[in-house]
Design an enzyme around this catalytic site. Structure first.
Site, PDB file in Angstrom:
ATOM      1  N   ARG A  63     111.430  35.283 -43.561  1.00 28.82           N
ATOM      2  CA  ARG A  63     112.631  35.958 -44.257  1.00 28.82           C
ATOM      3  C   ARG A  63     113.298  37.036 -43.186  1.00 28.82           C
ATOM      4  NH1 ARG A  63     110.263  38.521 -49.123  1.00 28.82           N
ATOM      5  NH2 ARG A  63     110.907  36.378 -50.232  1.00 28.82           N
ATOM      6  N   TYR A  64     112.489  37.667 -42.474  1.00 29.44           N
ATOM      7  CA  TYR A  64     113.056  38.710 -41.343  1.00 29.44           C
ATOM      8  C   TYR A  64     113.064  38.109 -40.321  1.00 29.44           C
ATOM      9  CZ  TYR A  64     111.592  41.389 -45.590  1.00 29.44           C
ATOM     10  OH  TYR A  64     111.478  41.801 -46.623  1.00 29.44           O
ATOM     11  N   ARG A  81     109.414  38.764 -37.996  1.00 23.04           N
ATOM     12  CA  ARG A  81     108.180  38.321 -38.378  1.00 23.04           C
ATOM     13  C   ARG A  81     108.008  37.499 -39.583  1.00 23.04           C
ATOM     14  NH1 ARG A  81     110.600  42.784 -40.313  1.00 23.04           N
ATOM     15  NH2 ARG A  81     110.083  43.860 -42.520  1.00 23.04           N
ATOM     16  N   CYS A 138      92.106  31.706 -53.624  1.00 24.17           N
ATOM     17  CA  CYS A 138      91.880  33.099 -53.653  1.00 24.17           C
ATOM     18  C   CYS A 138      90.325  33.406 -54.088  1.00 24.17           C
ATOM     19  CB  CYS A 138      92.758  33.827 -54.516  1.00 24.17           C
ATOM     20  SG  CYS A 138      94.456  33.837 -53.818  1.00 24.17           S
ATOM     21  N   CYS A 184      94.515  36.527 -60.201  1.00 25.08           N
ATOM     22  CA  CYS A 184      95.034  37.842 -60.728  1.00 25.08           C
ATOM     23  C   CYS A 184      96.174  37.200 -61.763  1.00 25.08           C
ATOM     24  CB  CYS A 184      95.691  38.688 -59.656  1.00 25.08           C
ATOM     25  SG  CYS A 184      94.563  39.314 -58.294  1.00 25.08           S
ATOM     26  N   CYS A 216      99.846  37.393 -60.706  1.00 27.86           N
ATOM     27  CA  CYS A 216      99.993  36.958 -59.325  1.00 27.86           C
ATOM     28  C   CYS A 216     101.693  36.442 -59.135  1.00 27.86           C
ATOM     29  CB  CYS A 216      99.213  35.844 -58.759  1.00 27.86           C
ATOM     30  SG  CYS A 216      99.735  35.109 -57.358  1.00 27.86           S
ATOM     31  N   ARG A 245     102.464  34.357 -56.847  1.00 28.11           N
ATOM     32  CA  ARG A 245     102.511  33.134 -56.339  1.00 28.11           C
ATOM     33  C   ARG A 245     101.699  32.411 -57.409  1.00 28.11           C
ATOM     34  NH1 ARG A 245     101.311  34.933 -50.652  1.00 28.11           N
ATOM     35  NH2 ARG A 245     103.528  35.503 -49.911  1.00 28.11           N
ATOM     36  N   ASP A 289     106.792  41.452 -59.568  1.00 28.95           N
ATOM     37  CA  ASP A 289     107.623  40.332 -59.104  1.00 28.95           C
ATOM     38  C   ASP A 289     107.651  39.668 -60.635  1.00 28.95           C
ATOM     39  OD1 ASP A 289     108.398  40.858 -56.451  1.00 28.95           O
ATOM     40  OD2 ASP A 289     106.388  40.102 -55.932  1.00 28.95           O
ATOM     41  N   ASP A 337     110.779  43.521 -54.458  1.00 29.28           N
ATOM     42  CA  ASP A 337     110.793  42.331 -53.907  1.00 29.28           C
ATOM     43  C   ASP A 337     112.366  41.600 -54.413  1.00 29.28           C
ATOM     44  OD1 ASP A 337     111.185  40.157 -51.927  1.00 29.28           O
ATOM     45  OD2 ASP A 337     108.913  40.468 -51.792  1.00 29.28           O
ATOM     46  N   LYS A 392     112.265  42.854 -49.340  1.00 31.86           N
ATOM     47  CA  LYS A 392     111.664  43.980 -49.919  1.00 31.86           C
ATOM     48  C   LYS A 392     112.620  45.187 -49.666  1.00 31.86           C
ATOM     49  CE  LYS A 392     107.142  42.932 -48.661  1.00 31.86           C
ATOM     50  NZ  LYS A 392     107.184  41.412 -48.872  1.00 31.86           N
TER      51      LYS A 392
HETATM   52  C1  LIG Z   1     106.582  40.905 -47.558  1.00 30.09           C
HETATM   53  C2  LIG Z   1     107.009  40.076 -46.525  1.00 30.09           C
HETATM   54  C3  LIG Z   1     106.857  40.248 -45.099  1.00 30.09           C
HETATM   55  C4  LIG Z   1     106.497  41.631 -44.700  1.00 30.09           C
HETATM   56  O1  LIG Z   1     107.282  42.774 -44.964  1.00 30.09           O
HETATM   57  P1  LIG Z   1     106.728  44.329 -44.545  1.00 30.09           P
HETATM   58  O2  LIG Z   1     107.812  45.171 -45.005  1.00 30.09           O
HETATM   59  O3  LIG Z   1     106.898  44.179 -42.955  1.00 30.09           O
HETATM   60  O4  LIG Z   1     105.333  44.478 -44.918  1.00 30.09           O
HETATM   61  C5  LIG Z   1     107.359  39.403 -44.218  1.00 30.09           C
HETATM   62  N1  LIG Z   1     107.773  38.195 -44.659  1.00 30.09           N
HETATM   63  C6  LIG Z   1     108.031  37.949 -46.045  1.00 30.09           C
HETATM   64  C7  LIG Z   1     108.538  36.455 -46.423  1.00 30.09           C
HETATM   65  C8  LIG Z   1     107.753  38.875 -46.912  1.00 30.09           C
HETATM   66  O5  LIG Z   1     107.500  38.535 -48.241  1.00 30.09           O
HETATM   67  S1  SF4 Z   2      97.846  38.404 -56.347  1.00 27.27           S
HETATM   68 FE1  SF4 Z   2      97.847  36.024 -56.255  1.00 27.27          FE
HETATM   69  S2  SF4 Z   2      97.580  35.581 -54.021  1.00 27.27           S
HETATM   70 FE2  SF4 Z   2      96.843  37.632 -54.319  1.00 27.27          FE
HETATM   71  S3  SF4 Z   2      94.742  37.925 -54.517  1.00 27.27           S
HETATM   72 FE3  SF4 Z   2      95.548  37.631 -56.699  1.00 27.27          FE
HETATM   73  S4  SF4 Z   2      95.867  35.364 -57.195  1.00 27.27           S
HETATM   74 FE4  SF4 Z   2      95.531  35.656 -55.130  1.00 27.27          FE
END
Ligand SMILES: *Cc1c(COP(=O)(O)O)cnc(C)c1O
Ligand code: SF4
Length: 362
Positions: free
Chosen positions: A107-108, A111, A120, A124, A127, A129, A288, A325, A332
């Site tokens: 996304r960025y 990174r 996991c 949670c 979550c 995801r 989220d 996000d 974010k």
């Molecule tokens: C959260 C996230 C990051 C990391 O973002 P930081 O602001 O550097 O912590 C990088 N890539 C994706 C896709 C993310 O969702």
């Molecule tokens: S928030 Fe989602 S990805 Fe993170 S530990 Fe919990 S279940 Fe796993």
């Protein structure tokens, strides 16, 4: 070359249960939960269990005194998970559209996420995801992992790789070590960041072999997901310390959750404990909008008011960045309370305004 396909397959299969058979196991089914007294009746939860994974590791189970307490709420399935609010979405932060190859989210510019598995230690209930994570989902095959690593090697603008998932510390030490070594050999990567809940959810999984697997020349950071002070037991503290002793700084991220940490008092207790463990709070996440998570939602304005009440009460070292996000994959952004007013004055922590004189300050 570093491991045989059959060997690594064996590794990942066993990633979920590496504890000796004599020690307690995670609760993984409605029947397990009923036997443990965490639910009364399985029937109303069948649909939830069919849709979303369940795991409550022994360390978390031991912390539940009531199913609606801050730990129980996070991990015990609830019939409300089948109700999707109009704003909720199976891909709440748009990760799917940003995946150039399986296991990578980009996304960025500088990174990228590497998700070697979607397993996991705990599932949670809030979550983001939740549609993707689970005990038998998402382990990258040999070939997919190779393609993902090659993608990282072929993109010199990537300076930081964030290992996430699922939980990367659910990998066997052998596979973890393979991935870390591969990343270590990519010259343009400066930072390896690991996002994990293992040190609090299942500290017994942190072994010398795991710590050895994390050896690298790169700057490595561990970002721990923890939401309530009760999670930070003495055992969790020892586990966190074992990373710190290896020279890995530990930061924390917390999701703002109704009934779990939605007060200045709860966050104050959490952050005091976190700092005491020499961990630096990093992000406080607005929840989220994943399906069936509305019961955990704290509106942003309320989150800002809670943080405002916390300002001045805890060390500035504890101050997290409150982030949201943006749905749709826009990234974010901070939504911390504002102290600068539109007329150029600032509010102090008691809400009193002060004019910044043009002479005193630029
Ligand atoms: C959260 C996230 C990051 C990391 O973002 P930081 O602001 O550097 O912590 C990088 N890539 C994706 C896709 C993310 O969702
Ligand atoms: S928030 Fe989602 S990805 Fe993170 S530990 Fe919990 S279940 Fe796993």
């Amino acid at each position: 070359m570093l491991f045989m396909p059959d060997g690594s397959c064996h590794d990942t299969k066993h990633a979920t249960e590496r504890r000796p058979s004599s020690t307690p196991r995670s609760l993984r089914s409605l029947a397990d939960l009923r036997r443990a007294g965490l639910i009364d009746d399985e029937a109303p939860l069948q649909a939830v269990a069919a849709q979303y994974a369940i795991a409550i590791p022994p360390a978390m189970q031991a912390l539940i005194t009531d199913r609606h307490d801050p730990i129980g709420l996070q991990v015990i399935p609830d019939p409300a998970e089948m109700i999707t609010a109009p704003y909720e979405n199976v891909d709440p932060i748009g990760d799917d559209a940003l995946s150039p190859v399986p296991g990578i989210v980009h996304r960025y510019p500088d990174r990228a996420l590497l998700k070697p598995l979607l397993i996991c230690p705990v599932y949670c209930r809030f979550c983001f995801r939740r549609e993707h994570v689970g005990p038998d989902g998402g382990v990258l095959s040999e070939e997919q992992l190779r393609i993902a690593l090659d993608w990282l090697a072929g993109h010199p603008q990537i300076r930081e790789v964030i290992l996430t998932g699922g939980d990367p510390l659910m990998l066997s030490p052998r596979r973890l070590s393979f991935i870390i070594n591969e990343l270590n050999n990519i010259p343009h990567i400066d930072i390896i960041r690991i996002h994990s809940r293992v040190p609090v959810a299942d500290p017994a999984l942190v072994t010398q072999a795991m710590l050895d697997a994390l050896e690298t020349d790169k700057a490595m950071f561990l970002v721990l997901h923890t939401n309530n002070v009760k999670e930070l037991t003495d055992l969790a503290a020892l586990s966190i310390q074992s990373f710190q002793r290896r020279g890995i700084p530990v930061l924390s991220q917390t999701v703002l959750l109704r009934g779990v940490n939605d007060s200045a008092e709860a966050l104050e207790a959490l952050y005091r404990r976190i700092l005491r463990l020499r961990v630096k709070p990093y992000y406080l996440h607005q929840l989220d909008a994943a399906p069936g998570t509305a019961r955990f939602r704290v509106p942003v304005e309320e989150g800002r008011a809670i943080l405002h009440a916390l300002r001045g009460r805890i060390s500035g070292l504890a101050w997290p960045t409150y982030v949201i996000d943006i749905p749709g994959g826009y990234g974010k952004v901070p939504v911390d309370p504002d102290y600068l007013e539109s007329d150029g004055s600032v509010r102090d922590i008691n809400g009193h305004r002060h004019i910044l004189s043009g002479e005193a300050l630029p």
